[in-house]
Write a protein that holds these residues in place. Sequence first.
Motif, mmCIF file in Angstrom:
data_model
loop_
_atom_site.group_PDB
_atom_site.id
_atom_site.type_symbol
_atom_site.label_atom_id
_atom_site.label_comp_id
_atom_site.label_asym_id
_atom_site.label_seq_id
_atom_site.Cartn_x
_atom_site.Cartn_y
_atom_site.Cartn_z
ATOM 1 N N LYS A 284 134.037 23.724 -56.651
ATOM 2 C CA LYS A 284 132.601 23.464 -56.807
ATOM 3 C C LYS A 284 132.382 22.595 -58.037
ATOM 4 C CE LYS A 284 130.482 26.920 -59.756
ATOM 5 N NZ LYS A 284 129.249 27.659 -59.951
ATOM 6 N N ASP B 178 123.030 22.603 -60.126
ATOM 7 C CA ASP B 178 124.000 23.303 -60.979
ATOM 8 C C ASP B 178 124.525 22.310 -62.014
ATOM 9 O OD1 ASP B 178 126.323 24.577 -62.038
ATOM 10 O OD2 ASP B 178 126.504 25.787 -60.233
ATOM 11 N N MET C 43 137.038 27.709 -56.933
ATOM 12 C CA MET C 43 136.553 29.034 -56.538
ATOM 13 C C MET C 43 137.702 29.867 -55.993
ATOM 14 S SD MET C 43 132.874 28.074 -54.806
ATOM 15 C CE MET C 43 133.517 26.797 -53.696
ATOM 16 N N GLY D 254 129.007 20.839 -60.314
ATOM 17 C CA GLY D 254 127.565 20.712 -60.531
ATOM 18 C C GLY D 254 127.184 19.256 -60.777
ATOM 19 N N LYS E 184 139.322 25.397 -52.545
ATOM 20 C CA LYS E 184 137.857 25.425 -52.522
ATOM 21 C C LYS E 184 137.339 25.182 -53.946
ATOM 22 C CE LYS E 184 138.384 26.925 -48.272
ATOM 23 N NZ LYS E 184 138.199 26.065 -47.087
ATOM 24 N N GLY F 84 122.165 24.686 -53.605
ATOM 25 C CA GLY F 84 122.831 25.879 -54.127
ATOM 26 C C GLY F 84 123.243 26.759 -52.971
ATOM 27 N N LEU F 85 123.825 27.910 -53.283
ATOM 28 C CA LEU F 85 124.259 28.843 -52.239
ATOM 29 C C LEU F 85 123.415 30.106 -52.296
ATOM 30 C CD1 LEU F 85 128.176 28.832 -52.041
ATOM 31 C CD2 LEU F 85 126.560 28.165 -50.281
ATOM 32 N N ILE G 266 135.024 20.903 -50.970
ATOM 33 C CA ILE G 266 134.458 20.663 -52.301
ATOM 34 C C ILE G 266 132.943 20.737 -52.168
ATOM 35 C CG2 ILE G 266 134.270 19.064 -54.244
ATOM 36 C CD1 ILE G 266 136.930 17.804 -53.231
ATOM 37 N N CYS G 267 132.310 21.686 -52.874
ATOM 38 C CA CYS G 267 130.855 21.848 -52.836
ATOM 39 C C CYS G 267 130.240 21.177 -54.061
ATOM 40 C CB CYS G 267 130.476 23.329 -52.826
ATOM 41 S SG CYS G 267 130.953 24.191 -51.320
ATOM 42 N N LEU G 268 129.296 20.279 -53.831
ATOM 43 C CA LEU G 268 128.578 19.609 -54.914
ATOM 44 C C LEU G 268 127.173 20.185 -54.959
ATOM 45 C CD1 LEU G 268 129.665 15.927 -54.136
ATOM 46 C CD2 LEU G 268 130.752 17.538 -55.693
ATOM 47 N N PHE G 269 126.853 20.915 -56.034
ATOM 48 C CA PHE G 269 125.557 21.581 -56.160
ATOM 49 C C PHE G 269 124.623 20.734 -57.016
ATOM 50 C CE2 PHE G 269 128.424 25.348 -55.550
ATOM 51 C CZ PHE G 269 127.961 25.662 -54.276
ATOM 52 N N ILE H 118 133.772 27.316 -45.483
ATOM 53 C CA ILE H 118 134.565 28.038 -46.487
ATOM 54 C C ILE H 118 135.681 28.829 -45.821
ATOM 55 C CG2 ILE H 118 134.455 29.889 -48.225
ATOM 56 C CD1 ILE H 118 131.618 28.870 -48.892
#
Length: 346
Positions: free
Chosen positions: A271, A258, A265, A273, A269, A230-231, A252-255, A245
């Motif tokens: 995201k 989440d 975003m 889960g 950018k 997570g962030l 691409i953020c993979l949480f 960022i």
Amino acid sequence: MMDYRARYIHVNKANEHDKTQQRDTDTSEDIGDIFQAVSLYNKGKSQSDRIHPMDVQMAVFHCADGFLKQMLVSKLSQCQYALPLLVPDPFTQQIEFPLWTFRQINKSWKMRNTNNEIISQTHLVYKAETPMVSFFRFGSVSSSKSHLMKSLINEKHNTFFHRNCPGSSRTRVLMDGVVEIAWFCPSGKNTDKFTDCVAFCNLHGDAGDHEKQLEILTEMSSVNVVLLPGLQKNYGSAEKIQNLIRITTPLICLFTEDESTVMMMKKGKFKIGLKDRNLSDVSEELRRAINDCLSESSSTFKLEDMSKHSDIRVDEEDDDDCRRGKEAAQQMMSLLEKKDLTEIKK
């Protein structure tokens, strides 16, 4: 012998036969408390003495001379496996780029032009200009990055060795910091996941511990994909993530903690889960996000350009013997090119 099945190593335990016999004997007796029985069977069972198959591959790679390294990488390519791209020395941590090992590898693919005609292309892989998608993870995550990458390239083939492959274990000593590369080569069909040849790079281990590899890949990639829990501002690698960022390269953020579906975003950018979600759904969302990013980006990556980076060693091609041999070969070729073909045959 470099059999393609060499990755799937089954280790027979010395005392496996004895334990089997003991279990057979116990079946005739009343085991009483099942919880006690299970704890007795599990006592002493550990993966700490397991040999990771990729450690075997990298041990051979580190011990090989230039010709065996080239043969090993050529075989890995023939088997459609990922290839070592940046390899830290296990003793000095000096990063090596084994350019020599890629010299004989060709990749072929088919694309459709604006008139919907299929165009076939074949390139020496070190000269091919393609988009590059880099995958990293920060911290310890519950999802397998390599498994997710494999599903993007080929759902039926383990291009990247991952935690669910036969023989895999949590203990490994030679893979952290290694960057592997593999290519998706389209067939020109409507079912292609990507319409162009795309290089995928996989940094093994915590990216926060391998700053040089992270710097090189983020500088050369067309899209960055990051796995993290997570962030949070107090997160150990928060500053490095913030830098990803800030830069213009799509991210691409993979949480892993989440449950949300794909979300933009801001421009470039995304995201996604991963928690309690179907791998097929995640792969499809990730594939769409990567294609969206690639359609907005014109940046390409060429393998041999990696040798221009300082602080990394280019394998045998940096050695004096190799340089002198190459110069002699070029001199011989220039003499042959001056003569007529019929004269050379005589």
